[in-house]
Design an enzyme around this catalytic site. Sequence first.
Site, PDB file in Angstrom:
ATOM      1  N   LYS A 107      37.007 -73.718  50.203  1.00 62.23           N
ATOM      2  CA  LYS A 107      36.866 -75.159  50.417  1.00 62.23           C
ATOM      3  C   LYS A 107      35.926 -75.733  49.360  1.00 62.23           C
ATOM      4  O   LYS A 107      34.753 -75.373  49.297  1.00 62.23           O
ATOM      5  CB  LYS A 107      36.323 -75.435  51.815  1.00 62.23           C
ATOM      6  CG  LYS A 107      36.184 -76.905  52.151  1.00 62.23           C
ATOM      7  CD  LYS A 107      35.709 -77.076  53.587  1.00 62.23           C
ATOM      8  CE  LYS A 107      35.549 -78.540  53.960  1.00 62.23           C
ATOM      9  NZ  LYS A 107      35.070 -78.692  55.362  1.00 62.23           N
ATOM     10  N   LYS A 166      41.469 -75.671  50.248  1.00 63.17           N
ATOM     11  CA  LYS A 166      41.292 -77.101  50.457  1.00 63.17           C
ATOM     12  C   LYS A 166      40.397 -77.664  49.362  1.00 63.17           C
ATOM     13  O   LYS A 166      39.316 -77.121  49.139  1.00 63.17           O
ATOM     14  CB  LYS A 166      40.650 -77.333  51.835  1.00 63.17           C
ATOM     15  CG  LYS A 166      40.400 -78.783  52.185  1.00 63.17           C
ATOM     16  CD  LYS A 166      39.705 -78.903  53.533  1.00 63.17           C
ATOM     17  CE  LYS A 166      39.480 -80.369  53.881  1.00 63.17           C
ATOM     18  NZ  LYS A 166      38.731 -80.530  55.151  1.00 63.17           N
TER      19      LYS A 166
END
Length: 327
Positions: free
Chosen positions: A198, A251
């Site tokens: 992330k 992400k």
Amino acid sequence: MDNLQFNRHRRLRQNSTIRDMVRETHLQIEDLIYPIFIADGEQIKREVPSMPGVFQLSMDNLRAEMEEVTALGIKSVILFGVPHEHDKDEHGSGAFSHNGLVQQATRAVKKDFPDVVVVADTCLCEYTSHGHCGIVEGGKILNDPTLDLLAKTAVSQVEAGADIIAPSNMMDGFVAAIRKGLDEAGYEDIPIMSYGVKYSSAFYGPFRDAANSTPQFGDRKTYQMDSANRLEALREAESDVLEGADFMIVKPALAYMDIIRDVKNNFNLPVVAYNVSGEYAMVKAAAQNGWIDEQKIVMEMHTGFKRAGADLIITYFAKDIASWLKG
């Protein structure tokens, strides 16, 4: 042209049937996970200003949303809570409350739609008064004390009926702590869908409108990854795999397709692309201005995620894609 030798690749592109026959990558409804934001209150269906078509929903509107989702054939959702500001505290206790918003929504979904897979976003930032994903002391986000709260949150969510735990905080050791907490509570069979890769990204802006989770000071760069780094993603993913992750989320997705492919090539577990809020908002804005063909762009983009190596996609476009796939 005499004696000119070359390959005729166009033979396999002559008509739509042949092109369909040799298509290498397929986007299916089963690939989609749809995010839902649960707001505290009643009779709330509040559109997120920066995310057209995405709403904060109160519990009394959840059933209607789920009926639409399931009618389209979408089989899995990920739930986020949006509490009142006055209910937030320094430790994000609403995240692990028995009557927390995600817990309430999970019970409701599993009661009325038992075949839907509920993924619970396991984080504190929506519930903390400071908007960070962990305990804060002296302006510093503390790693180890946060782990206990994340484990408590995961257990609480599974007790409510969550099928998959998706921790998104990026604390070091968060998968190990949650795996230990779940196992000790008797939930050895519950998988962890780790936000293991992330990045600290400008693409998250609209999500903070949707979840009311903007940090009250500083930023999240001490725990989310530098967008310039590639090898760090492999180190992060490897740690989570060793700690017991069952899925790996990358992400954002659109600017990180190289990372999706790297993770897919290096780790033998399902890879999840998160098509984040900023990616959604850009397409919606361009489509509303008539600059692009939204359907063609969205389908190409999500097929690209699959081609890059994603097995599943968390996306705000899920209902649109499902509708287009169903014709």
